[in-house]
Design a protein around this motif. Structure first.
Motif, short mmCIF file in Angstrom:
data_model
loop_
_atom_site.label_atom_id
_atom_site.label_comp_id
_atom_site.label_asym_id
_atom_site.label_seq_id
_atom_site.Cartn_x
_atom_site.Cartn_y
_atom_site.Cartn_z
N TRP A 1 -3.44 -3.06 -7.94
CA TRP A 1 -2.57 -3.74 -7.00
C TRP A 1 -2.32 -5.15 -7.50
O TRP A 1 -2.96 -5.61 -8.45
N LEU B 1 0.84 -1.21 0.00
CA LEU B 1 0.00 0.00 0.00
C LEU B 1 0.86 1.26 0.00
O LEU B 1 0.53 2.25 -0.67
N ASP C 1 -8.98 -3.41 0.18
CA ASP C 1 -9.69 -2.32 0.84
C ASP C 1 -8.89 -1.02 0.80
O ASP C 1 -9.45 0.07 0.64
N GLY C 2 -7.56 -1.13 0.95
CA GLY C 2 -6.73 0.06 0.97
C GLY C 2 -6.40 0.61 -0.39
O GLY C 2 -5.92 1.76 -0.51
N ALA C 3 -6.66 -0.16 -1.43
CA ALA C 3 -6.30 0.28 -2.78
C ALA C 3 -7.13 1.46 -3.26
O ALA C 3 -6.66 2.29 -4.04
N ARG C 4 -8.37 1.52 -2.81
CA ARG C 4 -9.26 2.63 -3.19
C ARG C 4 -9.29 2.86 -4.70
O ARG C 4 -9.16 3.97 -5.19
N GLY C 5 -9.47 1.76 -5.42
CA GLY C 5 -9.60 1.84 -6.86
C GLY C 5 -8.30 1.82 -7.63
O GLY C 5 -8.31 1.76 -8.86
N ARG C 6 -7.17 1.88 -6.93
CA ARG C 6 -5.88 1.84 -7.61
C ARG C 6 -5.49 0.40 -7.91
O ARG C 6 -5.89 -0.52 -7.20
N ASP D 1 1.04 4.37 -2.63
CA ASP D 1 0.95 5.79 -2.26
C ASP D 1 2.00 6.61 -2.99
O ASP D 1 1.82 7.82 -3.21
#
Length: 330
Positions: free
Chosen positions: A48, A11, A41-46, A15
């Motif tokens: 991975w 993550l 959950d932490g990707a927020r649409g990015r 960032d």
């Protein structure tokens, strides 16, 4: 980077604008599910990624495993520890139907593999999710094979790379070239995009492989000192010491060639014909590693690192996000 990172590092890389990847090979299914959920959950649409090993599970050979324990007997005696019981356990797991189910449930945008590709039925399940499939090639023949079997991206892994060689068509280490030699050959041999890996630890290295036609650079060792990595204190100390100037390939830790900083166990004999099949050799060293580490020593600890590990000795360790930004030559 199995064993030295989890979703937190991936993550943090995201960032900084990179493609963060979670190593799955040393995670039990339950732990892998937790980490994949955290990354999703932490990707927020990015985008991975998740990386899996796809080696063939070892067949136990009692005589070979017993011979390996006998070879290590002087070390067990010197450190006052008992040898593990046979059969030896496997510390790393290949891609499986259970792994495929997690991919289907969480749908990572990118799925990468090491040691080839999984069986056709499992690979089909991954591709059906729409994931971009990547895998490592150490030779031109492996790159061509990966493309023919359906890989969307080939990772050209040079000899400088830390950790395990991704070879799967041949165990002849002389066939793997340096990154800057292998990359243009792979680019000429396949029509899919090619990522470069091995010995890339700064923006100049990234720029070099991009100039040779790579669409991206895969970086590992440079992140080992980041605060988000789970790298052990002993491993961090070695990376920041003069010892980092000398890395070598060894099969004595896992049964398969991997590059790491030379320590006492490696210095005895980097490559051994006695080592049992990957990854069974690891279990034989576990009691020795625990005993040495309890005394603050890394005699039996695999200190995986690429040939440019010495570059990490300059300056204070950066966060993974800041390092990712610094690696970008654009």
């Amino acid at each position: 980077m199995a064993g030295v990172q989890d979703a937190r590092l991936a993550l943090a890389v995201m960032d900084g604008g990179g493609l963060g990847s979670l190593p799955a090979a040393m995670l039990a299914p339950e732990a892998l599910a937790v980490q994949m959920h955290a990354l999703a959950d932490g990707a927020r649409g990015r985008p991975w990624a998740v990386n899996f090993f796809c080696h063939t599970p070892p067949v136990h050979e009692p005589a070979r495993e017993a011979a390996w324990l006998a070879h290590l007997a002087p070390h067990y005696a010197a450190w006052g520890v008992a040898a593990p019981a046979l059969p030896l356990s496997a510390a790393r797991q290949p891609f499986s139907a259970e792994s495929a189910a997690l991919v289907e449930a969480l749908r990572p945008p990118v799925v990468s593999f090491h040691f080839g590709l999984p069986p056709a039925d499992l690979l089909a399940r991954v591709k059906a999710t729409g994931a971009v499939v990547m895998s490592s090639a150490t030779t031109v023949d492996e790159a061509r094979w990966l493309q023919a079997q359906g890989a969307d991206v080939v990772i050209a892994q040079g000899l400088e790379a830390g950790g395990h060689r991704g070879h799967f068509l041949s165990e002849d280490l002389s066939l793997q070239g340096d990154t800057l030699a292998l990359l243009p050959q792979v680019r000429a041999a396949v029509s899919v995009p090619v990522v470069a890996a091995g010995g890339i630890a700064d923006a100049a290295g990234v720029a070099a492989v991009l100039s040779l036609g790579a669409v991206a650079a895969q970086v590992g060792t440079a992140y080992l000192l980041c605060p988000e990595a789970t790298t052990s204190a002993l491993h961090r100390e070695a990376l920041q010491s003069p010892a980092a100037q000398q890395t070598a390939l060894t099969n004595r830790f896992t049964g398969r060639p991997a590059r790491g900083i030379v320590n006492a166990f490696m210095a005895e004999e980097p490559m051994s014909p006695l080592a049992p099949a990957f990854p069974l050799a690891t279990a034989a060293l576990a009691p020795l590693r625990a005993a040495a580490e309890a005394q603050g020593r890394c005699d039996f600890t695999p200190l995986w690192a690429g040939q440019n590990a010495a570059l990490l000795r300059t300056g204070q360790p950066l966060s993974a996000a800041a390092l990712t930004q610094r690696l970008n030559p654009l």
